[in-house]
Design a protein around this motif. Structure first.
Motif, PDB file in Angstrom:
ATOM      1  N   ARG A   1       2.655   2.367   2.236  1.00 27.07           N
ATOM      2  CA  ARG A   1       3.054   3.173   3.290  1.00 27.07           C
ATOM      3  C   ARG A   1       4.301   3.434   3.756  1.00 27.07           C
ATOM      4  O   ARG A   1       5.190   2.600   3.783  1.00 27.07           O
ATOM      5  CB  ARG A   1       2.283   2.235   4.612  1.00 27.07           C
ATOM      6  CG  ARG A   1       1.913   2.728   5.985  1.00 27.07           C
ATOM      7  CD  ARG A   1       1.308   2.041   6.734  1.00 27.07           C
ATOM      8  NE  ARG A   1      -0.115   1.719   6.083  1.00 27.07           N
ATOM      9  CZ  ARG A   1      -0.975   2.341   6.490  1.00 27.07           C
ATOM     10  NH1 ARG A   1      -1.215   3.704   7.080  1.00 27.07           N
ATOM     11  NH2 ARG A   1      -2.173   1.891   5.754  1.00 27.07           N
TER      12      ARG A   1
ATOM     13  N   LYS B   1       7.595   9.525   8.718  1.00 23.87           N
ATOM     14  CA  LYS B   1       5.974   9.114   8.492  1.00 23.87           C
ATOM     15  C   LYS B   1       6.014   7.576   7.926  1.00 23.87           C
ATOM     16  O   LYS B   1       5.215   7.164   7.068  1.00 23.87           O
ATOM     17  CB  LYS B   1       5.672   9.857   7.178  1.00 23.87           C
ATOM     18  CG  LYS B   1       5.411  11.430   7.627  1.00 23.87           C
ATOM     19  CD  LYS B   1       4.126  11.409   8.239  1.00 23.87           C
ATOM     20  CE  LYS B   1       3.742  13.077   8.436  1.00 23.87           C
ATOM     21  NZ  LYS B   1       2.490  13.060   9.069  1.00 23.87           N
TER      22      LYS B   1
ATOM     23  N   ASP C   1       0.865  -1.285   0.267  1.00 25.45           N
ATOM     24  CA  ASP C   1      -0.093   0.083   0.075  1.00 25.45           C
ATOM     25  C   ASP C   1       0.814   1.223   0.274  1.00 25.45           C
ATOM     26  O   ASP C   1       0.418   2.291   0.099  1.00 25.45           O
ATOM     27  CB  ASP C   1      -1.111  -0.040   1.117  1.00 25.45           C
ATOM     28  CG  ASP C   1      -0.200   0.233   2.409  1.00 25.45           C
ATOM     29  OD1 ASP C   1       0.811   0.210   2.411  1.00 25.45           O
ATOM     30  OD2 ASP C   1      -1.013   0.159   3.547  1.00 25.45           O
TER      31      ASP C   1
ATOM     32  N   SER D   1       0.177  10.643   0.944  1.00 23.06           N
ATOM     33  CA  SER D   1      -0.850  11.129  -0.216  1.00 23.06           C
ATOM     34  C   SER D   1      -1.989  11.831   0.763  1.00 23.06           C
ATOM     35  O   SER D   1      -2.415  11.313   1.789  1.00 23.06           O
ATOM     36  CB  SER D   1      -1.405  10.399  -1.186  1.00 23.06           C
ATOM     37  OG  SER D   1      -2.281  10.918  -1.837  1.00 23.06           O
ATOM     38  N   THR D   2      -2.441  13.033   0.369  1.00 19.21           N
ATOM     39  CA  THR D   2      -3.382  13.744   1.103  1.00 19.21           C
ATOM     40  C   THR D   2      -5.067  12.850   0.866  1.00 19.21           C
ATOM     41  O   THR D   2      -5.602  12.918   1.639  1.00 19.21           O
ATOM     42  CB  THR D   2      -3.850  15.100   0.690  1.00 19.21           C
ATOM     43  OG1 THR D   2      -3.865  15.307  -0.711  1.00 19.21           O
ATOM     44  CG2 THR D   2      -2.450  15.928   1.289  1.00 19.21           C
ATOM     45  N   LYS D   3      -4.893  12.193  -0.069  1.00 18.49           N
ATOM     46  CA  LYS D   3      -6.090  11.252  -0.322  1.00 18.49           C
ATOM     47  C   LYS D   3      -6.069   9.960   0.540  1.00 18.49           C
ATOM     48  O   LYS D   3      -7.109   9.437   0.621  1.00 18.49           O
ATOM     49  CB  LYS D   3      -6.052  10.821  -1.650  1.00 18.49           C
ATOM     50  CG  LYS D   3      -6.213  12.043  -2.926  1.00 18.49           C
ATOM     51  CD  LYS D   3      -6.317  11.315  -4.180  1.00 18.49           C
ATOM     52  CE  LYS D   3      -4.780  11.307  -4.808  1.00 18.49           C
ATOM     53  NZ  LYS D   3      -4.636  11.258  -6.254  1.00 18.49           N
ATOM     54  N   GLY D   4      -4.991   9.745   1.079  1.00 16.00           N
ATOM     55  CA  GLY D   4      -4.818   8.381   2.162  1.00 16.00           C
ATOM     56  C   GLY D   4      -4.690   7.185   1.392  1.00 16.00           C
ATOM     57  O   GLY D   4      -4.649   6.090   1.746  1.00 16.00           O
ATOM     58  N   VAL D   5      -4.575   7.359   0.130  1.00 10.33           N
ATOM     59  CA  VAL D   5      -4.345   6.184  -0.828  1.00 10.33           C
ATOM     60  C   VAL D   5      -3.267   6.557  -2.252  1.00 10.33           C
ATOM     61  O   VAL D   5      -3.623   7.522  -2.764  1.00 10.33           O
ATOM     62  CB  VAL D   5      -5.571   5.586  -1.410  1.00 10.33           C
ATOM     63  CG1 VAL D   5      -6.494   6.297  -2.219  1.00 10.33           C
ATOM     64  CG2 VAL D   5      -5.593   4.121  -1.948  1.00 10.33           C
TER      65      VAL D   5
ATOM     66  N   ALA E   1       2.491   6.088   7.530  1.00 13.63           N
ATOM     67  CA  ALA E   1       1.245   7.064   6.760  1.00 13.63           C
ATOM     68  C   ALA E   1       1.617   6.737   5.319  1.00 13.63           C
ATOM     69  O   ALA E   1       2.713   6.660   4.872  1.00 13.63           O
ATOM     70  CB  ALA E   1       1.608   8.656   7.019  1.00 13.63           C
ATOM     71  N   ILE E   2       0.417   6.864   4.793  1.00 19.57           N
ATOM     72  CA  ILE E   2       0.389   6.752   3.222  1.00 19.57           C
ATOM     73  C   ILE E   2       0.790   8.243   2.776  1.00 19.57           C
ATOM     74  O   ILE E   2       0.256   9.237   3.098  1.00 19.57           O
ATOM     75  CB  ILE E   2      -0.905   6.373   2.545  1.00 19.57           C
ATOM     76  CG1 ILE E   2      -1.401   5.294   3.020  1.00 19.57           C
ATOM     77  CG2 ILE E   2      -1.055   6.499   0.875  1.00 19.57           C
ATOM     78  CD1 ILE E   2      -0.783   3.881   2.472  1.00 19.57           C
TER      79      ILE E   2
END
Length: 195
Positions: A86, A184, A84, A190-194, A187-188
């Motif tokens: 991450r 980080k 993903d 990206s501000t989109k979360g994906v 965390a992914i």
């Protein structure tokens, strides 16, 4: 460990690729095209991605399927190993000098594959490899890996240097982009979360 193995069997090629993104740059590469093997070895060594590639292709026809399908398989393996995505830095860039040649490579592991290619060759072959296949390999790799990739040779005369600086530039940019950012790591990127 971020590893993946891809097997790709078609009527044109039979390919097995294993990658370890957290490796040391060790490699075992066999495609039947010597200069291509040399470029993939450079990719492994300078990205620190362990790379195992075994390709048997229809070289009695030409190199097209061998080079294209190997690019697809390596790209798919990198994408699978990233999961993903991450914690990765996501972006990478490199200026790659080799004697009179200078190539700039920038990439984004965005999930939006694209290739901008501003590199030219003055001869049709390097060893037994058709130089038109370099762009095709970078395109196939970027598509399968889901990477936005820009490759531009700023200066260059020697065709061997031009090809090698492009692969080494990709390797160094990829090394940056796949590294885990300790600030980080959960965390992914990206501000989109994906991605």
């Amino acid at each position: 460990m971020r590893t993946a193995t891809i097997r790709r069997d078609t009527s044109e090629t039979k390919i097995a690729v294993t990658v370890n993104l957290d490796g040391t740059g060790s490699y075992r590469v066999s495609t039947g095209v010597g200069f291509f093997d040399h470029m993939l070895e450079q990719l492994s060594r300078h990205s620190l991605i362990d790379l195992d590639v075994e390709t048997v292709g229809d070289l009695h026809i030409d190199q097209h399927h061998t080079v294209e399908d190997t690019g697809i398989a390596i790209g798919e393996a990198v994408a699978q190993a990233l999961g993903d995505k991450r914690g990765i830095r996501r972006y990478g860039d490199a200026l790659s000098p080799m004697d009179e040649t200078l190539t700039r490579v920038a990439l984004d592991i965005s999930g939006r594959p694209w290739l901008v290619w501003k590199t030219e060759f003055s001869q049709k072959r390097l060893g037994e490899m058709d130089t038109e296949m370099f762009k095709h390999w970078f395109h196939s790799f970027a598509q399968a890996a889901g990477i936005t990739l820009h490759v531009e040779t700023l200066h260059g005369e020697n065709n061997h240097h031009i090809a090698e600086s492009a692969f080494k530039g990709l390797a160094r940019a990829l090394r940056q982009a796949i590294e885990i950012d300790p600030r980080k790591a959960d965390a992914i990127p990206s501000t989109k979360g994906v991605l």
